[in-house]
Design a protein around this motif. Structure first.
Motif, PDB file in Angstrom:
ATOM      1  N   GLN A   1       0.824  -1.201   0.000  1.00 38.60           N
ATOM      2  CA  GLN A   1       0.000   0.000   0.000  1.00 38.60           C
ATOM      3  C   GLN A   1       0.867   1.263   0.000  1.00 38.60           C
ATOM      4  O   GLN A   1       0.606   2.203  -0.750  1.00 38.60           O
ATOM      5  CB  GLN A   1      -0.925   0.014   1.217  1.00 38.60           C
ATOM      6  CG  GLN A   1      -1.836   1.240   1.243  1.00 38.60           C
ATOM      7  CD  GLN A   1      -2.792   1.221   2.435  1.00 38.60           C
ATOM      8  OE1 GLN A   1      -2.953   0.192   3.078  1.00 38.60           O
ATOM      9  NE2 GLN A   1      -3.410   2.352   2.716  1.00 38.60           N
ATOM     10  N   ILE A   2       1.913   1.265   0.810  1.00 36.25           N
ATOM     11  CA  ILE A   2       2.810   2.421   0.869  1.00 36.25           C
ATOM     12  C   ILE A   2       3.534   2.608  -0.462  1.00 36.25           C
ATOM     13  O   ILE A   2       3.659   3.728  -0.966  1.00 36.25           O
ATOM     14  CB  ILE A   2       3.828   2.266   2.027  1.00 36.25           C
ATOM     15  CG1 ILE A   2       3.108   2.372   3.367  1.00 36.25           C
ATOM     16  CG2 ILE A   2       4.934   3.306   1.917  1.00 36.25           C
ATOM     17  CD1 ILE A   2       4.000   2.136   4.572  1.00 36.25           C
ATOM     18  N   ARG A   3       3.983   1.495  -1.044  1.00 30.33           N
ATOM     19  CA  ARG A   3       4.671   1.575  -2.336  1.00 30.33           C
ATOM     20  C   ARG A   3       3.737   2.133  -3.412  1.00 30.33           C
ATOM     21  O   ARG A   3       4.128   2.983  -4.212  1.00 30.33           O
ATOM     22  CB  ARG A   3       5.187   0.191  -2.771  1.00 30.33           C
ATOM     23  CG  ARG A   3       6.309  -0.364  -1.916  1.00 30.33           C
ATOM     24  CD  ARG A   3       7.041  -1.497  -2.637  1.00 30.33           C
ATOM     25  NE  ARG A   3       6.155  -2.559  -3.061  1.00 30.33           N
ATOM     26  CZ  ARG A   3       5.807  -3.606  -2.318  1.00 30.33           C
ATOM     27  NH1 ARG A   3       6.291  -3.728  -1.084  1.00 30.33           N
ATOM     28  NH2 ARG A   3       4.991  -4.536  -2.782  1.00 30.33           N
ATOM     29  N   THR A   4       2.490   1.639  -3.418  1.00 31.30           N
ATOM     30  CA  THR A   4       1.520   2.092  -4.422  1.00 31.30           C
ATOM     31  C   THR A   4       1.187   3.572  -4.245  1.00 31.30           C
ATOM     32  O   THR A   4       1.126   4.333  -5.231  1.00 31.30           O
ATOM     33  CB  THR A   4       0.224   1.259  -4.329  1.00 31.30           C
ATOM     34  OG1 THR A   4       0.535  -0.118  -4.534  1.00 31.30           O
ATOM     35  CG2 THR A   4      -0.787   1.712  -5.366  1.00 31.30           C
ATOM     36  N   GLU A   5       0.985   4.001  -3.008  1.00 33.47           N
ATOM     37  CA  GLU A   5       0.702   5.415  -2.745  1.00 33.47           C
ATOM     38  C   GLU A   5       1.855   6.303  -3.192  1.00 33.47           C
ATOM     39  O   GLU A   5       1.652   7.376  -3.771  1.00 33.47           O
ATOM     40  CB  GLU A   5       0.415   5.618  -1.256  1.00 33.47           C
ATOM     41  CG  GLU A   5      -0.918   5.021  -0.800  1.00 33.47           C
ATOM     42  CD  GLU A   5      -1.104   5.107   0.708  1.00 33.47           C
ATOM     43  OE1 GLU A   5      -0.141   5.533   1.398  1.00 33.47           O
ATOM     44  OE2 GLU A   5      -2.193   4.758   1.198  1.00 33.47           O
ATOM     45  N   SER A   6       3.079   5.845  -2.927  1.00 28.45           N
ATOM     46  CA  SER A   6       4.265   6.599  -3.334  1.00 28.45           C
ATOM     47  C   SER A   6       4.364   6.693  -4.856  1.00 28.45           C
ATOM     48  O   SER A   6       4.673   7.753  -5.407  1.00 28.45           O
ATOM     49  CB  SER A   6       5.527   5.949  -2.764  1.00 28.45           C
ATOM     50  OG  SER A   6       6.677   6.640  -3.193  1.00 28.45           O
TER      51      SER A   6
END
Length: 310
Positions: free
Chosen positions: A21-26
């Protein structure tokens, strides 16, 4: 600028997170910033984003692939050297072209390749990557390809073909039937113009003769110059350029055949010589001179064309 640099560094750092999720948001943030803020593109590259983005192109996630390829495309506008110096980038782009999780991924990957090809010295390097060439050709011959993907692939093939030594490889990998199929069957103005632009370039090598003969390519180019077909000015200029290249670069017997075929549409060639762009006029006049070879017919055809147009 310091705030932008810190933001880029923070977002790039999150690309190594264990949280999807963090990777996708970034990724989504990097895509938006690189699209809307030209100053941020170099900063994102300097922060070390390119190796991460290249690796993400192998992801089975459509969202991840789409955002990574789009971000690479945006970065390529100002940081082409950083992209080309990143190990494995071209292999990652070829993977995205061959295995796109969405049409958007294929479009952005092809557009990124074209962006890199605007640098002359990169053309032989990219042209040596046969997987990229094959993937681009596969896009234009696949009837299920998105129209935008086809246009982006055609532009990339054009850039590759600007380097003369790449043309034989483009032909060898099966581009000629696919290109002429687009010209004959597609009908969309932009696609036909872009396809004929590639055809004109790859005609500039000896290997083009046999490949064009197999698909009656010379006849198609001649038809495009027929005044009754209503081809666009750009398409006509591309047809002239293709015929001229076939005469100048092909074997002698094939060149004579091309000149004989082209003589049938001398009015169309004269039209380009009269009304085309400055480059188109030069090529049309060269082709007319080669066709007529001092026979004096050029002046007669020219006069007839003017009287018909009056």
């Amino acid at each position: 600028m310091d705030v932008k640099r810190r933001t880029a560094k923070t977002l790039v750092g999150k690309l190594s997170s264990v949280s999807e999720q963090i990777r996708t948001e970034s990724l989504c943030e990097l895509r938006l910033i690189s699209k809307n803020d030209p100053d941020s593109r170099a900063l994102i590259a300097e922060a070390g984003a390119i190796p991460y983005l290249s690796e993400i192109l192998y992801s089975p996630s459509a969202i991840a692939q789409e955002n990574a390829t789009a971000t690479l495309l945006n970065i390529s506008i100002s940081s082409r050297e950083q992209l080309m110096s990143t190990r494995g980038l071209l292999d990652a782009l070829s993977h995205a072209l061959l295995n796109p999780e969405s049409a958007s991924t294929a479009q952005s990957a092809a557009a990124t390749v074209f962006s890199l090809l605007t640098v002359d010295s990169y053309r032989p390097i990219i042209g040596s990557k046969r997987d990229i060439l094959y993937a681009l050709i596969d896009i234009i011959r696949n009837p299920k390809s998105h129209p935008r993907s086809i246009k982006d692939a055609l532009k990339a093939l054009f850039g590759i073909s600007l380097y003369p030594l790449n043309r034989a490889s483009v032909i060898e990998l099966g581009s000629v039937p696919a290109l002429f199929s687009l010209v004959v069957k597609d009908g969309r103005l932009g696609v036909v113009e872009d396809a004929t632009a590639v055809i004109a370039q790859i005609a500039g090598c000896e290997e083009a003769g046999d490949a064009f003969r197999k698909v009656s390519g010379v006849g198609v180019l001649v038809d495009l110059l027929d005044m009754s077909t209503g081809s666009s000015g750009r398409t006509k200029e591309n047809a002239v350029s293709g015929l001229l290249n076939l005469v100048q670069c092909g074997k002698k017997d094939f060149g004579e055949y091309v000149k004989e075929m082209a003589s049938v549409v001398s009015y169309g060639i004269s039209d380009v010589a009269e009304n085309g762009s400055s480059k188109g006029k030069v090529k049309a006049n060269e082709l007319l001179k080669l066709i007529d070879a001092g026979s004096g017919l050029q002046e007669v055809r020219h006069d007839n064309f003017i009287s018909q147009s009056a």
